[in-house]
Every structure is written in structure tokens, then in C-alpha cells.
Design a protein around this motif. Sequence first.
Motif, PDB file in Angstrom:
ATOM      1  N   SER A   1      38.724  36.406  69.152  1.00 20.59           N
ATOM      2  CA  SER A   1      39.852  37.017  69.865  1.00 20.59           C
ATOM      3  C   SER A   1      41.051  36.080  69.905  1.00 20.59           C
ATOM      4  CB  SER A   1      39.440  37.405  71.289  1.00 20.59           C
ATOM      5  OG  SER A   1      38.449  38.407  71.244  1.00 20.59           O
ATOM      6  N   THR A   2      40.795  34.802  69.994  1.00 19.12           N
ATOM      7  CA  THR A   2      41.883  33.820  69.987  1.00 19.12           C
ATOM      8  C   THR A   2      42.660  33.903  68.680  1.00 19.12           C
ATOM      9  OG1 THR A   2      40.633  32.345  71.433  1.00 19.12           O
ATOM     10  CG2 THR A   2      42.428  31.357  70.151  1.00 19.12           C
ATOM     11  N   LEU A   3      41.959  34.011  67.560  1.00 20.69           N
ATOM     12  CA  LEU A   3      42.623  34.134  66.263  1.00 20.69           C
ATOM     13  C   LEU A   3      43.461  35.408  66.215  1.00 20.69           C
ATOM     14  CD1 LEU A   3      43.153  33.201  63.372  1.00 20.69           C
ATOM     15  CD2 LEU A   3      41.010  34.323  62.702  1.00 20.69           C
ATOM     16  N   ILE A   4      42.922  36.502  66.698  1.00 23.77           N
ATOM     17  CA  ILE A   4      43.680  37.760  66.719  1.00 23.77           C
ATOM     18  C   ILE A   4      44.926  37.614  67.589  1.00 23.77           C
ATOM     19  CG2 ILE A   4      43.633  40.127  67.615  1.00 23.77           C
ATOM     20  CD1 ILE A   4      40.937  40.450  66.321  1.00 23.77           C
ATOM     21  N   ASN A   5      44.800  36.985  68.752  1.00 26.80           N
ATOM     22  CA  ASN A   5      45.962  36.758  69.625  1.00 26.80           C
ATOM     23  C   ASN A   5      47.042  35.961  68.907  1.00 26.80           C
ATOM     24  OD1 ASN A   5      44.732  38.102  71.743  1.00 26.80           O
ATOM     25  ND2 ASN A   5      43.969  36.237  72.689  1.00 26.80           N
ATOM     26  N   GLU A   6      46.650  34.915  68.198  1.00 26.74           N
ATOM     27  CA  GLU A   6      47.608  34.085  67.467  1.00 26.74           C
ATOM     28  C   GLU A   6      48.300  34.878  66.361  1.00 26.74           C
ATOM     29  OE1 GLU A   6      45.473  30.613  66.182  1.00 26.74           O
ATOM     30  OE2 GLU A   6      45.180  29.905  68.228  1.00 26.74           O
TER      31      GLU A   6
ATOM     32  N   LEU B   1      48.745  38.185  66.301  1.00 27.58           N
ATOM     33  CA  LEU B   1      49.631  39.162  66.929  1.00 27.58           C
ATOM     34  C   LEU B   1      50.930  38.519  67.416  1.00 27.58           C
ATOM     35  CD1 LEU B   1      47.017  41.297  68.886  1.00 27.58           C
ATOM     36  CD2 LEU B   1      48.337  42.012  66.875  1.00 27.58           C
ATOM     37  N   LYS B   2      50.865  37.313  67.942  1.00 29.52           N
ATOM     38  CA  LYS B   2      52.076  36.601  68.367  1.00 29.52           C
ATOM     39  C   LYS B   2      52.987  36.333  67.174  1.00 29.52           C
ATOM     40  CE  LYS B   2      50.008  34.094  72.185  1.00 29.52           C
ATOM     41  NZ  LYS B   2      49.506  32.789  72.608  1.00 29.52           N
TER      42      LYS B   2
ATOM     43  N   ARG C   1      41.596  27.183  59.841  1.00 28.54           N
ATOM     44  CA  ARG C   1      41.972  28.371  60.619  1.00 28.54           C
ATOM     45  C   ARG C   1      43.479  28.563  60.652  1.00 28.54           C
ATOM     46  NH1 ARG C   1      37.819  29.563  65.533  1.00 28.54           N
ATOM     47  NH2 ARG C   1      35.938  29.177  64.319  1.00 28.54           N
ATOM     48  N   THR C   2      44.234  27.482  60.620  1.00 26.44           N
ATOM     49  CA  THR C   2      45.692  27.588  60.566  1.00 26.44           C
ATOM     50  C   THR C   2      46.107  28.288  59.281  1.00 26.44           C
ATOM     51  OG1 THR C   2      45.899  25.570  61.870  1.00 26.44           O
ATOM     52  CG2 THR C   2      47.852  26.281  60.654  1.00 26.44           C
ATOM     53  N   GLU C   3      45.482  27.923  58.180  1.00 23.27           N
ATOM     54  CA  GLU C   3      45.760  28.581  56.903  1.00 23.27           C
ATOM     55  C   GLU C   3      45.282  30.026  56.925  1.00 23.27           C
ATOM     56  OE1 GLU C   3      47.633  27.350  54.386  1.00 23.27           O
ATOM     57  OE2 GLU C   3      47.945  25.743  55.846  1.00 23.27           O
ATOM     58  N   LEU C   4      44.158  30.261  57.552  1.00 21.88           N
ATOM     59  CA  LEU C   4      43.625  31.614  57.659  1.00 21.88           C
ATOM     60  C   LEU C   4      44.586  32.495  58.446  1.00 21.88           C
ATOM     61  CD1 LEU C   4      41.424  33.739  57.292  1.00 21.88           C
ATOM     62  CD2 LEU C   4      40.249  32.752  59.270  1.00 21.88           C
ATOM     63  N   LYS C   5      45.127  31.953  59.535  1.00 20.26           N
ATOM     64  CA  LYS C   5      46.095  32.709  60.331  1.00 20.26           C
ATOM     65  C   LYS C   5      47.295  33.090  59.469  1.00 20.26           C
ATOM     66  CE  LYS C   5      49.072  30.895  63.185  1.00 20.26           C
ATOM     67  NZ  LYS C   5      49.733  30.206  64.287  1.00 20.26           N
ATOM     68  N   LYS C   6      47.814  32.154  58.685  1.00 25.53           N
ATOM     69  CA  LYS C   6      48.948  32.448  57.802  1.00 25.53           C
ATOM     70  C   LYS C   6      48.588  33.525  56.790  1.00 25.53           C
ATOM     71  CE  LYS C   6      50.851  27.777  58.031  1.00 25.53           C
ATOM     72  NZ  LYS C   6      51.054  26.528  57.257  1.00 25.53           N
ATOM     73  N   PHE C   7      47.386  33.448  56.234  1.00 15.23           N
ATOM     74  CA  PHE C   7      46.907  34.431  55.267  1.00 15.23           C
ATOM     75  C   PHE C   7      46.870  35.822  55.890  1.00 15.23           C
ATOM     76  CE2 PHE C   7      43.131  36.652  53.483  1.00 15.23           C
ATOM     77  CZ  PHE C   7      43.587  36.836  52.187  1.00 15.23           C
ATOM     78  N   LEU C   8      46.334  35.928  57.118  1.00 18.90           N
ATOM     79  CA  LEU C   8      46.244  37.213  57.809  1.00 18.90           C
ATOM     80  C   LEU C   8      47.632  37.758  58.151  1.00 18.90           C
ATOM     81  CD1 LEU C   8      43.206  36.516  60.148  1.00 18.90           C
ATOM     82  CD2 LEU C   8      43.248  37.893  58.058  1.00 18.90           C
ATOM     83  N   VAL C   9      48.508  36.902  58.614  1.00 20.78           N
ATOM     84  CA  VAL C   9      49.882  37.316  58.920  1.00 20.78           C
ATOM     85  C   VAL C   9      50.541  37.867  57.659  1.00 20.78           C
ATOM     86  CG1 VAL C   9      52.177  36.442  59.541  1.00 20.78           C
ATOM     87  CG2 VAL C   9      50.182  35.821  60.931  1.00 20.78           C
ATOM     88  N   ASN C  10      50.321  37.210  56.540  1.00 17.22           N
ATOM     89  CA  ASN C  10      50.905  37.661  55.276  1.00 17.22           C
ATOM     90  C   ASN C  10      50.360  39.032  54.872  1.00 17.22           C
ATOM     91  OD1 ASN C  10      52.611  37.305  53.087  1.00 17.22           O
ATOM     92  ND2 ASN C  10      50.962  36.479  51.817  1.00 17.22           N
ATOM     93  N   ILE C  11      49.060  39.248  55.017  1.00 14.96           N
ATOM     94  CA  ILE C  11      48.467  40.553  54.701  1.00 14.96           C
ATOM     95  C   ILE C  11      49.109  41.637  55.566  1.00 14.96           C
ATOM     96  CG2 ILE C  11      46.391  41.995  54.904  1.00 14.96           C
ATOM     97  CD1 ILE C  11      44.733  39.584  54.123  1.00 14.96           C
TER      98      ILE C  11
END
Length: 183
Positions: free
Chosen positions: A21-26, A28-29, A166-176
Amino acid sequence: MDKNYIYKNIFITGRRNCGKSTLINEVLKEINSNYSGYRTFPYKVEGKEAGYYLKSLQKDNISSCIISVKLGEGRVKPIIENFNLTGCQILKNSIEDKDSNIIVLDEIGFLENDAKKFKNEIIKCIQSNKLVLGVLKKQYTELFSNIVHRKDTLIIDIENIPCKIRTELKKFLVNIIKTYKNM
């Protein structure tokens, strides 16, 4: 993960308290976009965890309902009626919400296993034209299997992913998500 494929549904999975959930919150922000859907939260009675409730994320809809009661150590009773009534309404409203283009499903697990109407609404969300971002508990249920085997769905198990990655993963998800929104 096929980098050339645009995923419409993204689910994060992993063991309890690993940061799903923390990753999803990040994410979404970072995307700065309207979203609807639901989140589940624990509730307490007399200072002790007593179960979970489901809360709508829609701006104009502050619906929430208790979805489980803790019966003892490791035993939980789901409240199927609340999934099938309030939970279904939250999901229907999320699909119809013209102000949001993302549906958050946080989380899908075993509690809704016998809530057939609610599970059907989850499938409708996944089949809608909106992007779905969710948490999928590692519980091998029929719903879990239906979600994991969809070609338009990306499942990411973050259980053993270090914080640096996870920082890279967050960027990857944001890009998708940004790519999907711009289609």
C-alpha cells in the motif's frame, strides 16, 4: 515484464507489511491524477485490533463499512453483506465516476471470497476502460487466479525487492500509468 506492452491493470503483491500500500500511495502522489475505488483499514475496539473496514476513495462519496470481525488469534469472520452492498456500490460508483480515470483496489484478499456480487464488480472494474491499481494478497483463490492470468494485467511481487530498486519500480509504474492516461 514486457516493456512494449501497455498494462491496464497493475497489482502489487507480497507478504503482509512489506510495503504494498505504501508503494501505491507513492505512485498516486507522483501521478497527480484523480482516482476512486477503496482502501481497507484496520479498526480497533478498546485499543485492540477488531477487524477491517472498507472506505471509499471517491471525493463525493464518504462511504465505509466494516468488512470483518476478528474472532480470536488468526481467526476472522468476513461480513459478506457489507461487501455485497456497500462494497459493490463503491465499485459501481468508481466505474461511473467521470472525474477519475484510475480505480484503486486496496486490497483484494480472502475476506471477499464468498462475496460473489463484490467479486463480480471487481472483475467489472478490471474490464472497464479505467486503469486499475491494486493490492493483491497472496491468497490462491479463484479471484486471485482470474486476475493473475489476464494478459492486460501486470503483477509485481515486491516481497524481496530492496528499497533501492523500489524507487526505480515506482518510476516504472508512474511511467506505465502516464502512458496509459495519454492513450
